[in-house]
Write a protein that holds these residues in place. Structure first.
Motif, mmCIF file in Angstrom:
data_model
loop_
_atom_site.group_PDB
_atom_site.id
_atom_site.type_symbol
_atom_site.label_atom_id
_atom_site.label_comp_id
_atom_site.label_asym_id
_atom_site.label_seq_id
_atom_site.Cartn_x
_atom_site.Cartn_y
_atom_site.Cartn_z
ATOM 1 N N ASP A 106 -4.229 1.704 -8.106
ATOM 2 C CA ASP A 106 -3.064 0.994 -8.648
ATOM 3 C C ASP A 106 -3.128 0.959 -10.178
ATOM 4 O OD1 ASP A 106 -1.922 0.391 -6.162
ATOM 5 O OD2 ASP A 106 -3.136 -1.398 -5.936
ATOM 6 N N ARG A 144 3.626 -5.917 -1.939
ATOM 7 C CA ARG A 144 3.746 -6.822 -3.101
ATOM 8 C C ARG A 144 2.601 -6.579 -4.079
ATOM 9 N NH1 ARG A 144 7.641 -10.722 -2.815
ATOM 10 N NH2 ARG A 144 8.587 -11.038 -0.763
ATOM 11 N N GLN A 146 0.825 -3.809 -4.487
ATOM 12 C CA GLN A 146 0.995 -2.518 -5.157
ATOM 13 C C GLN A 146 2.044 -2.611 -6.261
ATOM 14 O OE1 GLN A 146 1.735 0.298 -1.985
ATOM 15 N NE2 GLN A 146 -0.450 0.636 -1.632
ATOM 16 N N CYS A 147 3.125 -3.363 -5.995
ATOM 17 C CA CYS A 147 4.172 -3.536 -7.022
ATOM 18 C C CYS A 147 3.602 -4.280 -8.229
ATOM 19 C CB CYS A 147 5.354 -4.332 -6.472
ATOM 20 S SG CYS A 147 6.412 -3.440 -5.358
ATOM 21 N N PHE A 151 3.373 -2.286 -11.766
ATOM 22 C CA PHE A 151 4.355 -2.662 -12.792
ATOM 23 C C PHE A 151 3.762 -3.611 -13.835
ATOM 24 C CE2 PHE A 151 7.413 -2.331 -8.942
ATOM 25 C CZ PHE A 151 7.272 -0.956 -8.944
ATOM 26 N N VAL A 164 11.477 3.558 -7.190
ATOM 27 C CA VAL A 164 10.343 3.307 -6.296
ATOM 28 C C VAL A 164 10.586 4.085 -5.008
ATOM 29 C CG1 VAL A 164 9.100 1.541 -4.964
ATOM 30 C CG2 VAL A 164 9.938 1.008 -7.263
ATOM 31 N N TYR A 166 9.388 3.968 -1.130
ATOM 32 C CA TYR A 166 8.598 3.333 -0.070
ATOM 33 C C TYR A 166 8.171 4.428 0.891
ATOM 34 C CZ TYR A 166 7.385 1.080 4.270
ATOM 35 O OH TYR A 166 6.719 0.732 5.419
ATOM 36 N N ILE A 190 10.115 -5.073 -1.274
ATOM 37 C CA ILE A 190 9.914 -4.458 -2.599
ATOM 38 C C ILE A 190 10.948 -4.993 -3.593
ATOM 39 C CG2 ILE A 190 9.966 -2.261 -3.876
ATOM 40 C CD1 ILE A 190 8.968 -0.955 -1.175
ATOM 41 N N GLU A 193 10.035 -8.448 -4.639
ATOM 42 C CA GLU A 193 8.934 -8.464 -5.610
ATOM 43 C C GLU A 193 9.432 -7.974 -6.984
ATOM 44 O OE1 GLU A 193 6.037 -9.902 -4.840
ATOM 45 O OE2 GLU A 193 5.568 -9.680 -6.965
ATOM 46 N N ALA A 194 10.309 -6.985 -6.964
ATOM 47 C CA ALA A 194 10.877 -6.488 -8.239
ATOM 48 C C ALA A 194 11.687 -7.588 -8.917
ATOM 49 C CB ALA A 194 11.743 -5.259 -7.982
ATOM 50 N N ILE A 208 15.406 2.298 -4.564
ATOM 51 C CA ILE A 208 14.228 2.354 -3.704
ATOM 52 C C ILE A 208 14.482 3.430 -2.647
ATOM 53 C CG2 ILE A 208 12.648 1.059 -2.212
ATOM 54 C CD1 ILE A 208 13.653 -1.524 -3.571
#
Ligand code: PEP
Length: 249
Positions: A106, A144, A146-147, A151, A164, A166, A190, A193-194, A208
């Motif tokens: 990551d 979440r 990984q995001c 980022f 992104v 998925y 995703i 979370e963004a 996405i």
């Protein structure tokens, strides 16, 4: 409305000659097509042939990875400036095969993402859970996490071109596709979370994509979902007819 992006990931397939052959057959099949953005990401060795073949057409060319330094003693790597110099517009970052076979983490995904955004490339940042994580009910946490890491320290202004993908790892190259419902659920996680990271306005515009055994036979059902903003296509993108059928789903 988010414009759909349909991107081809050729992985380690095709030579420059085969790349030219692909475009000769593919371009007439998608000429005049403007509803979706189309990008083909061949191996680096084929980028020059791809950019030349796609000149003047409605198809962009992307890389499959990018290093975070502009240049240096990093054998086997390619910088954002090098991709740009060839006319490349997109780049895949953090593909699960990079994570699985080449120790991509990551943290390196975050570094590569920052370099791509800084250079003005459109990064396609891949995230997704492995089968064990899904079966253990950990999918949302994994996505979440990984995001958050990918980022990290990227502002919404800098992230403007971010895309992104998925890609549930259990669906990549296996012939197993996520159902549209399952993909939509993951995309919603995703996007939420963004929203936390970049804010609501940014998240509502963030594209996405879904990736994992997308084929002409299942593309229509997936792409019909409002939450799915396109596809990252591996195996089925190697054949011009099959990739064109996905673009036109
Ligand atoms: C990929 O390589 O990103 C991918 C989704 O592969 P496939 O379509 O072959 O599952």
């Amino acid at each position: 409305m988010r414009k759909k992006l349909i991107a081809a990931n050729w992985k380690m397939y095709k030579t420059p000659d085969l790349t030219r052959e692909f475009f000769r057959e593919f371009l007439p099949l998608v000429s005049g097509h403007s509803r979706d953005e189309i990008a083909v990401c061949p191996p680096d060795i084929d980028l020059v042939a791809a950019v030349e073949a796609a000149k003047g057409a409605n198809v962009a060319v992307g890389g499959q990875n990018v290093h975070w330094k502009p240049e240096g003693a990093f054998t086997g790597e390619t910088s954002a400036g090098m991709l740009l110099a060839l006319g490349v517009k997109h780049v895949i970052i953090g593909h699960s095969e990079r994570r699985q076979y080449f120790c991509e983490t990551d943290d390196t995904v975050n570094l590569r993402l920052k370099a791509a955004l800084e250079a003005g490339l459109t990064p396609i940042c891949c995230i997704g859970e492995v089968l064990e994580e899904r079966e253990a009910g950990l999918t949302d946490d994994v996505l979440r996490r990984q995001c958050v890491r990918a980022f990290h320290a990227i502002s919404s202004k800098k992230a403007a071109k971010l895309v992104v993908a998925y890609e549930p790892v259990w669906a990549i190259g296996t012939g197993k596709t996520a159902t549209p419902e399952l993909a939509v659920e993951a995309h919603a996680v995703i996007r939420s979370e963004a929203t936390e990271i970049f804010g609501e306005e940014f998240a509502s515009k963030l594209r996405i994509l879904y990736g994992g055994s997308v084929k002409p036979e299942n593309a229509a059902a997936l792409m019909a979902q409002e939450e799915i903003d396109g596809a990252l296509v591996g195996g089925a993108s190697l054949d011009p007819k099959s990739f064109a059928a996905i673009v036109k789903y």
